[in-house]
Design a protein around this motif. Structure first.
Motif, PDB file in Angstrom:
ATOM      1  N   PHE A 117     -60.775 -27.540 -28.463  1.00 49.55           N
ATOM      2  CA  PHE A 117     -60.825 -28.195 -29.770  1.00 49.55           C
ATOM      3  C   PHE A 117     -62.195 -27.974 -30.393  1.00 49.55           C
ATOM      4  O   PHE A 117     -63.213 -28.247 -29.779  1.00 49.55           O
ATOM      5  CB  PHE A 117     -60.555 -29.695 -29.634  1.00 49.55           C
ATOM      6  N   GLN A 118     -62.195 -27.450 -31.617  1.00 49.44           N
ATOM      7  CA  GLN A 118     -63.426 -27.186 -32.348  1.00 49.44           C
ATOM      8  C   GLN A 118     -63.233 -27.627 -33.793  1.00 49.44           C
ATOM      9  O   GLN A 118     -62.256 -28.274 -34.125  1.00 49.44           O
ATOM     10  CB  GLN A 118     -63.755 -25.693 -32.287  1.00 49.44           C
ATOM     11  N   ARG A 119     -64.127 -27.230 -34.665  1.00 54.23           N
ATOM     12  CA  ARG A 119     -64.004 -27.509 -36.097  1.00 54.23           C
ATOM     13  C   ARG A 119     -63.290 -26.365 -36.822  1.00 54.23           C
ATOM     14  O   ARG A 119     -63.292 -26.302 -38.042  1.00 54.23           O
ATOM     15  CB  ARG A 119     -65.382 -27.725 -36.719  1.00 54.23           C
ATOM     16  N   TYR A 120     -62.726 -25.445 -36.105  1.00 52.41           N
ATOM     17  CA  TYR A 120     -62.055 -24.290 -36.702  1.00 52.41           C
ATOM     18  C   TYR A 120     -60.821 -23.931 -35.883  1.00 52.41           C
ATOM     19  O   TYR A 120     -60.658 -24.364 -34.746  1.00 52.41           O
ATOM     20  CB  TYR A 120     -63.002 -23.093 -36.762  1.00 52.41           C
ATOM     21  N   ASP A 121     -59.935 -23.136 -36.494  1.00 41.73           N
ATOM     22  CA  ASP A 121     -58.748 -22.631 -35.810  1.00 41.73           C
ATOM     23  C   ASP A 121     -58.955 -21.149 -35.524  1.00 41.73           C
ATOM     24  O   ASP A 121     -59.354 -20.393 -36.410  1.00 41.73           O
ATOM     25  CB  ASP A 121     -57.504 -22.796 -36.686  1.00 41.73           C
ATOM     26  N   ASP A 122     -58.640 -20.748 -34.293  1.00 38.54           N
ATOM     27  CA  ASP A 122     -58.874 -19.365 -33.917  1.00 38.54           C
ATOM     28  C   ASP A 122     -58.039 -19.018 -32.700  1.00 38.54           C
ATOM     29  O   ASP A 122     -57.897 -19.828 -31.780  1.00 38.54           O
ATOM     30  CB  ASP A 122     -60.361 -19.176 -33.603  1.00 38.54           C
ATOM     31  N   ILE A 123     -57.474 -17.823 -32.692  1.00 41.24           N
ATOM     32  CA  ILE A 123     -56.860 -17.260 -31.498  1.00 41.24           C
ATOM     33  C   ILE A 123     -57.617 -15.972 -31.212  1.00 41.24           C
ATOM     34  O   ILE A 123     -57.603 -15.038 -32.012  1.00 41.24           O
ATOM     35  CB  ILE A 123     -55.355 -16.970 -31.688  1.00 41.24           C
ATOM     36  N   ASP A 124     -58.308 -15.930 -30.084  1.00 38.35           N
ATOM     37  CA  ASP A 124     -59.123 -14.786 -29.708  1.00 38.35           C
ATOM     38  C   ASP A 124     -58.431 -14.060 -28.559  1.00 38.35           C
ATOM     39  O   ASP A 124     -58.108 -14.678 -27.542  1.00 38.35           O
ATOM     40  CB  ASP A 124     -60.524 -15.250 -29.293  1.00 38.35           C
ATOM     41  N   ILE A 125     -58.220 -12.781 -28.716  1.00 38.28           N
ATOM     42  CA  ILE A 125     -57.544 -11.979 -27.696  1.00 38.28           C
ATOM     43  C   ILE A 125     -58.507 -10.917 -27.197  1.00 38.28           C
ATOM     44  O   ILE A 125     -59.229 -10.301 -27.984  1.00 38.28           O
ATOM     45  CB  ILE A 125     -56.283 -11.326 -28.282  1.00 38.28           C
ATOM     46  N   SER A 126     -58.495 -10.703 -25.893  1.00 34.51           N
ATOM     47  CA  SER A 126     -59.284  -9.612 -25.335  1.00 34.51           C
ATOM     48  C   SER A 126     -58.598  -9.082 -24.090  1.00 34.51           C
ATOM     49  O   SER A 126     -57.865  -9.789 -23.411  1.00 34.51           O
ATOM     50  CB  SER A 126     -60.712 -10.063 -25.016  1.00 34.51           C
ATOM     51  N   ILE A 127     -58.820  -7.823 -23.845  1.00 35.29           N
ATOM     52  CA  ILE A 127     -58.310  -7.165 -22.641  1.00 35.29           C
ATOM     53  C   ILE A 127     -59.510  -6.491 -22.010  1.00 35.29           C
ATOM     54  O   ILE A 127     -60.164  -5.652 -22.631  1.00 35.29           O
ATOM     55  CB  ILE A 127     -57.215  -6.136 -22.965  1.00 35.29           C
ATOM     56  N   GLY A 128     -59.813  -6.897 -20.802  1.00 40.06           N
ATOM     57  CA  GLY A 128     -60.976  -6.349 -20.108  1.00 40.06           C
ATOM     58  C   GLY A 128     -60.624  -5.979 -18.685  1.00 40.06           C
ATOM     59  O   GLY A 128     -59.456  -5.899 -18.316  1.00 40.06           O
ATOM     60  N   SER A 129     -61.631  -5.774 -17.882  1.00 42.51           N
ATOM     61  CA  SER A 129     -61.418  -5.383 -16.495  1.00 42.51           C
ATOM     62  C   SER A 129     -62.186  -6.291 -15.565  1.00 42.51           C
ATOM     63  O   SER A 129     -63.259  -6.777 -15.896  1.00 42.51           O
ATOM     64  CB  SER A 129     -61.872  -3.943 -16.265  1.00 42.51           C
ATOM     65  N   SER A 130     -61.620  -6.499 -14.395  1.00 41.97           N
ATOM     66  CA  SER A 130     -62.293  -7.246 -13.341  1.00 41.97           C
ATOM     67  C   SER A 130     -62.861  -6.238 -12.356  1.00 41.97           C
ATOM     68  O   SER A 130     -62.116  -5.422 -11.804  1.00 41.97           O
ATOM     69  CB  SER A 130     -61.298  -8.176 -12.639  1.00 41.97           C
ATOM     70  N   PHE A 131     -64.161  -6.286 -12.159  1.00 43.94           N
ATOM     71  CA  PHE A 131     -64.768  -5.366 -11.207  1.00 43.94           C
ATOM     72  C   PHE A 131     -64.509  -5.799  -9.768  1.00 43.94           C
ATOM     73  O   PHE A 131     -64.653  -5.020  -8.846  1.00 43.94           O
ATOM     74  CB  PHE A 131     -66.272  -5.233 -11.470  1.00 43.94           C
TER      75      PHE A 131
END
Length: 146
Positions: A117-131
């Motif tokens: 919960f913040q003062r803004y609405d956002d959907i952040d997507i990322s695809i990364g790697s686990s070393f």
């Protein structure tokens, strides 16, 4: 007969770890679209859940998502407090994962879901790697003001 008349199949591939190539909506639209749709459903579930919360609160859970929709090995990775962490876990478990799309050439995905919960609405997507285990990590971060 099958060798002569192979059925063409389109699957998205990811760049090798350390190649310096970012995975984006343009380079991997099938996976990105899946994560966007899953994120929208999770955001709706978060916004409709009645619970006590304060701005700045957030919790994250990681799990393995199989192609048949099973969530395995769920564990918390970012903690807020016991009450909020349990509510976030309930929300994640209450949303049935979408079936994998045609072209997703994996049997399972290492998922990371953050709900806050913040003062803004956002959907952040990322695809990364686990070393650690050399696998892709699919992340959805959702912040809402509601």
């Amino acid at each position: 007969m099958l060798i002569m008349f192979q059925i063409p199949v389109f699957c998205e591939e990811f760049p090798p770890v350390g190649a310096g190539i970012r995975v984006t909506k343009e380079t991997n639209p099938i996976y990105w679209g899946y994560l966007e749709d899953y994120g929208k459903v999770l955001k709706q579930a978060l916004e409709s859940k009645r619970m006590f919360r304060l701005r700045g609160w957030g919790a994250e859970y990681e799990f393995i998502l199989t192609s048949d929709g099973e969530m395995k090995d769920m564990k918390g990775s970012i903690f807020q407090n016991k009450y909020y962490d349990n509510k976030v876990k309930e929300i994640i478990l209450s949303v049935k994962p979408l079936p994998f799309r045609e072209g997703m050439n994996v049997d399972e995905m290492h998922m990371s879901i953050y709900l806050g919960f913040q003062r803004y609405d956002d959907i952040d997507i990322s695809i990364g790697s686990s070393f650690i285990d050399n696998k892709k990590v699919f992340s959805i971060g959702i912040n809402t003001s509601k």
